[in-house]
Design an enzyme around this catalytic site. Structure first.
Site, PDB file in Angstrom:
ATOM      1  N   SER A  98       0.870  -1.155   0.000  1.00 30.49           N
ATOM      2  CA  SER A  98       0.000   0.000   0.000  1.00 30.49           C
ATOM      3  C   SER A  98       0.915   1.215   0.000  1.00 30.49           C
ATOM      4  O   SER A  98       1.673   1.438   0.945  1.00 30.49           O
ATOM      5  CB  SER A  98      -0.903   0.013   1.242  1.00 30.49           C
ATOM      6  N   SER A  99       0.874   1.975  -1.094  1.00 29.23           N
ATOM      7  CA  SER A  99       1.822   3.073  -1.284  1.00 29.23           C
ATOM      8  C   SER A  99       1.641   4.153  -0.221  1.00 29.23           C
ATOM      9  O   SER A  99       0.616   4.220   0.463  1.00 29.23           O
ATOM     10  CB  SER A  99       1.637   3.697  -2.664  1.00 29.23           C
ATOM     11  N   MET A 100       2.640   5.006  -0.094  1.00 25.59           N
ATOM     12  CA  MET A 100       2.522   6.149   0.798  1.00 25.59           C
ATOM     13  C   MET A 100       1.311   6.982   0.406  1.00 25.59           C
ATOM     14  O   MET A 100       1.170   7.352  -0.777  1.00 25.59           O
ATOM     15  CB  MET A 100       3.769   7.015   0.719  1.00 25.59           C
TER      16      MET A 100
END
Length: 377
Positions: A98-100
Site C-alpha cells: 500500500s503506497s505512501m
C-alpha cells in the site's frame, strides 16, 4: 470507529498541510475512505527480515494512518504473512504494498479528474487507491486491474465491504482493459520500463496518463497527454515517486558482483550525488547511463552493465575513490555527464519531458524538438 475516523481526518489534514493535497474533493475522499480496511495486515522491516503486523498489535493503526508505504506481500507468496507470524521474522522481496498516501495524493491530483471521467487504474494492489477513485467519481466509472489473482480477490472483497463496486479484473496491466475502454484517465500505481501503447489506444483524445517509470537510475513520475496516433507527450513531475514495477518489467538481479582488480583513483563525485533520489543530478545521470544498474554493498556503491563494465565507488573519511573496469569506463562517463549537466544549467527533473509513439519513446530537455533528447532505455 470513532478512533479510525479521527485518524482519517488527521491523515488528510497532514497531506493538506504538506502540500500533497490541494483539491478539497480529494481531501474529502481521504477523510472518508478507511485505509485500515484495505491493510488489515502488513509487514514491517526490521533487522534480519520482515515482521508480521495485524490489528492485534498495538502499533497497527499507527502505521496504517501514517504517511508510509506498507508492504503487504513478499515474493508473491500468499502464505508468507502466516509464516512470519509463526517464525517472528522472515526474509523476502516485496511484491505488493500500500503506497505512501502522500504520493497517492500527488498522483490522484495530477490526474485532474472531473465528474463523469472514466478511469483505468493499473495495479489494484490492496484496493485502497481504487476506493479513493470510487469515492471521488463513483464506482461505475472506475476500473482496476492486477495480474495477481489473490490480490484481486482480496481487494474485491474489501472494496465491496466498504461499499465500493468498481470493475476489478485479473489482467496484465500492460494490456490495459479493452472491455471498459475508452478511458479519460489512466493511472498506473506500479512502474513501467516503457509506457504501454495499449494504454494510449484505449484512451480518449486529450486523456491524461500518470505513471512512474521503472529506471535503474532516475526513476520518477510522468504526466502525459494522449493525442491521435496513438501518441502521448508530457512532462516529468517535480515530485518524485518510486513504485514496484509491473512484474514483466522487473530488472534481473545481478547474479554476482564482478571481481574487483586494478587501481582506484580519487573522484569529486560521490555515489550519493549520482544515485540518491533527492539529488538534482540523479535524473540526468540515468539518461547518460542507459542500461547501468546500481548495487549497494556495505560502504560501496557499484555501477554494473550487462556487457561487463563496472565501477565501484567507496567513500572513507570524506574522500571518495573509484575503481572501474570492462569495455566502458562507467565512472568516466558519469563525470562527463555531470559536466554536461552543469553546462546546461543543472536542470531539475521537471525541465524534462517525454514523448511516446508506437515507434519510439524518448526524453527531452525543455523542447520536444530541441537538440537534447535521449531514448528511453
Amino acid at each position: 470507529m470513532h478512533s479510525t475516523a479521527r485518524r482519517r481526518r488527521q491523515l488528510a489534514e497532514s497531506l493538506r498541510r504538506d502540500g500533497m493535497i490541494t483539491d478539497p474533493a480529494w481531501l474529502d475522499a481521504f477523510r472518508r475512505v478507511p485505509r485500515h480496511a484495505f491493510v488489515p495486515r502488513y509487514f514491517l522491516s526490521q533487522p534480519g527480515g520482515w515482521r508480521a503486523v495485524d490489528r492485534t498489535d498495538g502499533d497497527w493503526l499507527d502505521h496504517v494512518y501514517a504517511d508510509q508505504v506498507l508492504v503487504t506481500q513478499l515474493d508473491g507468496d500468499p502464505h508468507a504473512w502466516e509464516r512470519a507470524r509463526r517464525e517472528g521474522v522472515v526474509r523476502g522481496n516485496p511484491t505488493c504494498s500500500s503506497s505512501m498516501p502522500g504520493i497517492m495524493a500527488v498522483m490522484l491530483e495530477e490526474l485532474s479528474v472531473h465528474s463523469g471521467h472514466r478511469v483505468l487504474e493499473i495495479g489494484t494492489g490492496t484496493g485502497y487507491n481504487a476506493a479513493l477513485l470510487s469515492e471521488r467519481l463513483g464506482s461505475s466509472l472506475v476500473s482496476t486491474v492486477d495480474v495477481d489473482e489473490d490480490l484481486v480477490r482480496l481487494a474485491s472483497e474489501r472494496l465491496s465491504l466498504c461499499g465500493y463496486h468498481p470493475t476489478v479484473a485479473v489482467q496484465d496491466g500492460a494490456e490495459g482493459l479493452p472491455d471498459g475502454a475508452p478511458y479519460d484517465r489512466v493511472l498506473c500505481t506500479c512502474s513501467v520500463s516503457e509506457v504501454p501503447i495499449a494504454w494510449l489506444e484505449q484512451a480518449t483524445r486529450g486523456a491524461i496518463v500518470v505513471t512512474t517509470l521503472n529506471r535503474p537510475i532516475g526513476a520518477g513520475l510522468v504526466r502525459l497527454i494522449v493525442m491521435p496516433g496513438p501518441v502521448a507527450r508530457g512532462r516529468v513531475l517535480s515530485r518524485d515517486g518510486r513504485f514496484m514495477p509491473l512484474r514483466a518489467h522487473r530488472f534481473a538481479d545481478p547474479a554476482s558482483l564482478p571481481e574487483i582488480a586494478g587501481p582506484a583513483r580519487p573522484t569529486e563525485l560521490s555515489a550519493e550525488v549520482v544515485l540518491h533520489p533527492s539529488s538534482r543530478f540523479e535524473f540526468f545521470a540515468g539518461l547518460a547511463l542507459p542500461g547501468v544498474v546500481p548495487v549497494f554493498r556495505g560502504e560501496d556503491a557499484f555501477l554494473l552493465h550487462s556487457a561487463g563494465s563496472w565501477a565501484r565507488v567507496t567513500t572513507h573519511a570524506d574522500r571518495t575513490m573509484v575503481a572501474q573496469g570492462g569495455p566502458r569506463r562507467l565512472w568516466d562517463l558519469t563525470e562527463a555527464a555531470y559536466r554536461q549537466w552543469t553546462a546546461l544549467g543543472k536542470p531539475a527533473r521537471q525541465r524534462f519531458g517525454m514523448t511516446v509513439t508506437p515507434q519510439h519513446q524518448e526524453f527531452w530537455l525543455d523542447d520536444p524538438d530541441g537538440d537534447h533528447r535521449w531514448p528511453l532505455q
